[in-house]
Write a protein that holds these residues in place. Structure first.
Motif, short mmCIF file in Angstrom:
data_model
loop_
_atom_site.label_atom_id
_atom_site.label_comp_id
_atom_site.label_asym_id
_atom_site.label_seq_id
_atom_site.Cartn_x
_atom_site.Cartn_y
_atom_site.Cartn_z
N GLU A 115 -71.87 -26.70 -102.22
CA GLU A 115 -72.29 -26.26 -100.86
C GLU A 115 -73.79 -26.82 -100.61
O GLU A 115 -74.23 -27.15 -99.46
CB GLU A 115 -72.48 -24.71 -100.77
N ASN A 116 -74.45 -27.48 -101.79
CA ASN A 116 -75.69 -28.13 -101.54
C ASN A 116 -75.62 -29.38 -101.51
O ASN A 116 -76.78 -30.25 -101.38
CB ASN A 116 -76.54 -27.40 -102.59
N ILE A 117 -74.35 -30.23 -101.53
CA ILE A 117 -74.50 -31.76 -101.94
C ILE A 117 -74.88 -32.47 -100.63
O ILE A 117 -75.79 -33.23 -100.84
CB ILE A 117 -73.03 -32.10 -102.07
N PHE A 118 -74.41 -31.96 -99.70
CA PHE A 118 -75.14 -32.61 -98.14
C PHE A 118 -76.21 -32.59 -97.89
O PHE A 118 -76.99 -33.50 -97.42
CB PHE A 118 -74.25 -32.17 -96.98
N ILE A 162 -80.41 -32.63 -110.49
CA ILE A 162 -81.93 -32.04 -110.35
C ILE A 162 -82.42 -31.69 -108.70
O ILE A 162 -82.68 -30.39 -108.79
CB ILE A 162 -83.18 -33.10 -110.64
N VAL A 163 -81.88 -32.45 -107.64
CA VAL A 163 -82.16 -32.13 -106.32
C VAL A 163 -81.13 -30.92 -105.94
O VAL A 163 -81.67 -30.04 -105.15
CB VAL A 163 -82.26 -33.17 -105.41
N ILE A 164 -80.01 -30.78 -106.32
CA ILE A 164 -78.97 -29.80 -105.99
C ILE A 164 -79.38 -28.52 -106.43
O ILE A 164 -79.37 -27.46 -105.75
CB ILE A 164 -77.67 -30.32 -106.32
N ARG A 172 -83.20 -27.98 -117.69
CA ARG A 172 -83.23 -26.91 -116.82
C ARG A 172 -82.25 -26.70 -115.71
O ARG A 172 -81.62 -25.86 -115.41
CB ARG A 172 -84.77 -26.64 -116.42
N ALA A 173 -82.29 -28.14 -114.89
CA ALA A 173 -81.33 -28.52 -113.88
C ALA A 173 -80.06 -28.08 -114.29
O ALA A 173 -79.15 -27.55 -113.51
CB ALA A 173 -81.49 -29.62 -113.44
#
Length: 511
Positions: free
Chosen positions: A299-302, A382-384, A402-403
């Motif tokens: 759900e966080n990809i976009f 890392i960003v997601i 950690r990611a």
């Protein structure tokens, strides 16, 4: 009877190995207590600082320190991309066809096939930079740095194309003892191009400078650093101070040196055979794990992609943030794929082909796989996951771990395996780079090869047992110093490469 006999041999061999370890253990423990590593490190500090200050010399721009060696690499990538009419995009599909074996000539001169050549090259570049380097880029430059890493990876393909093409074109059969062996790389085309201009001594100096820097970088960045990081990760996942490996870096180093020695004794054919199996496995293991994490956070990809592009192209913090993300991303990409350093040309020179340009096209796929694909998987994870927001300053492998652990709590164990495979593959490929430079300087002789290989394995033991930060800084500087003579040679030979590319395109009707 035969089975019983084999069991007896195995029992005796196992006892002999245990006895050897027991004999060596007190020696290494005493050696470590003497803190020889700290003495060496301290003695090496003045030389390390002097060399690093030259190679990593920086100028200040808009409050940011810009390394001139970075500018040297970036400008080369842009110039070669434009000069070769965007070869990295126009010939991408053809490069894939070549990698799959199309247009191969099995009777051509060489020791290994195209795929093995690319995998050997990738085993030297796909490593800790893809795990820790991306994390450093994002922790310093924000998510936008990932975008610029990918952009630099695309342009670096042109530099890689140029150096691999020349590596194959100017390769030689220099060994009288083993005439089937091939030697190639920047040493040979640097010497040739300066001799062509009547600057024989300058050519010998530039080729020798490259070879010396390569040997130094091989022993440090390719041996000391790799095994040290693999040992540290193994120590973490097995209990830290309570681990079996605690204070047994020498043992870890011995075992790693043994595994490396088994491969490098067989030369480029064994190295290529192992690399062609390890690299795809470790890359797929890492990427599949990464895709699982990305899938869990689907759900966080976009939003993550949008954030990467927005912070890369129009950051809210203004032009300073834009420059920060750009510089950090480009720097980490340059250090990751090593385009311009010239090391890959040494491995690709052994490929079976009678058309240097064709292998140059295959070689340019390296930065794409290394920096555009594998590094971007790390960046997305890392960003997601959002772990970079914790603001712990500059972080490397800890941020990546950690990611991944945010979605998979047992990932540190996968990371430990991946780090070891990355480090191991880097060690075997860089051993070959240093070997070819050693034989260039001291002659194509079995004795030279044996001495170098023993020295290389010895440095692996030292690397796992010691903290040699200044030596590692020195050897990192030597690796990047290879780019100075190498890129000068690429500029001088660029018209020749372009002409060869045009002839090749006409013969295969590639547009």
């Amino acid at each position: 009877m035969a089975l019983l006999y084999n069991d007896q041999i195995w029992f005796i061999a196992r006892k002999a190995v245990i006895l050897l370890f027991n004999c060596l253990k007190p020696f290494f423990e005493k050696l470590m207590m003497m803190e020889i590593d700290k003495t060496i490190d301290a003695a090496f500090e003045p030389l390390s600082s002097a060399v690093a200050s030259i190679v990593f010399y920086s100028v200040s721009l808009m409050g940011l320190d810009i390394s001139l060696i970075l500018v040297w690499l970036v400008v080369a990538a842009l110039c070669f991309t434009i000069y070769f009419d965007f070869v990295n995009f126009r010939y991408f599909r053809h490069a894939i066809e070549l990698l799959r074996g199309k247009h191969d000539n099995q009777q051509a001169d060489g020791e290994i096939n195209r795929f093995q050549g690319l995998m050997t090259s990738l085993s030297g570049t796909v490593g800790l930079g893809n795990i820790a380097g991306v994390a450093v880029a994002i922790s310093l430059g924000g998510p936008g740095a990932a975008f610029w890493m990918a952009v630099m990876g695309l342009f670096a393909m042109s530099t890689k194309f140029a150096e691999v093409t020349l590596g194959v074109k100017y390769r030689q059969h220099g060994s009288k003892q083993h005439p089937e062996k091939i030697s190639g790389g920047p040493m040979y085309y640097l010497r040739s191009v300066f001799e062509r201009y009547g600057k024989r001594r300058l050519g010998q100096f530039m080729a020798g400078l490259f070879a010396v820097c390569c040997i130094g970088g091989t022993l440090g960045a390719g041996s000391l650093f790799q095994v040290n990081q693999a040992y540290q990760q193994a120590l973490i996942v097995t209990g830290g101070d309570a681990s079996f490996w605690a204070n047994k870096g020498w043992l870890f180093g011995l075992l790693t040196a043994f595994l490396v020695g088994l491969v490098i004794l067989g030369g480029i054919q064994w190295i290529a055979a192992v690399a062609s199996r390890i690299v795809p496995i470790m890359a797929m293991l890492y990427m599949v794990t990464g895709m699982i994490v990305i899938g869990i956070h689907y759900e966080n990809i976009f939003g993550a992609l949008q954030q990467i592009f927005e912070l890369a192209l129009c950051p809210q913090a203004g032009i300073g943030a834009l420059m920060g993300a750009l510089l950090v991303g480009v720097q980490r990409a340059s250090f990751s794929n090593e385009a311009g350093v010239g090391s890959s040309a040494i491995a690709h020179s052994a490929v079976r082909t009678d058309k240097p340009v064709s292998q140059g096209l295959v070689g340019m796929l390296g930065p794409f796989i290394d920096t555009v694909i594998i590094c971007m998987v790390t960046a997305l994870v890392i960003v997601i996951s959002g772990t970079y927001i914790e603001e712990n300053g500059m972080e490397g492998i800890a941020l990546t771990s950690r990611a991944f652990a945010s979605a998979i709590d047992w990932f540190p164990y996968v990371l430990a395996i991946t780090v070891f495979l990355f480090a191991y593959s880097t060690m075997i490929s860089w051993s070959y780079y240093g070997l070819k430079c050693a034989t260039y300087l001291f002659g194509e002789d079995d004795k030279v090869e044996t001495i170098y290989k023993m020295m290389y394995c010895g440095f692996i033991v030292i690397g796992a047992s010691a903290e040699l930060s200044n030596i590692i800084l020195f050897t990192d500087a030597m690796v990047l110093a290879m780019a100075i003579p190498n890129i000068i040679g690429l500029y001088l030979l660029a018209p020749e490469i372009k002409q060869d590319l045009q002839v090749y395109a006409q013969s295969f009707k590639v547009k």
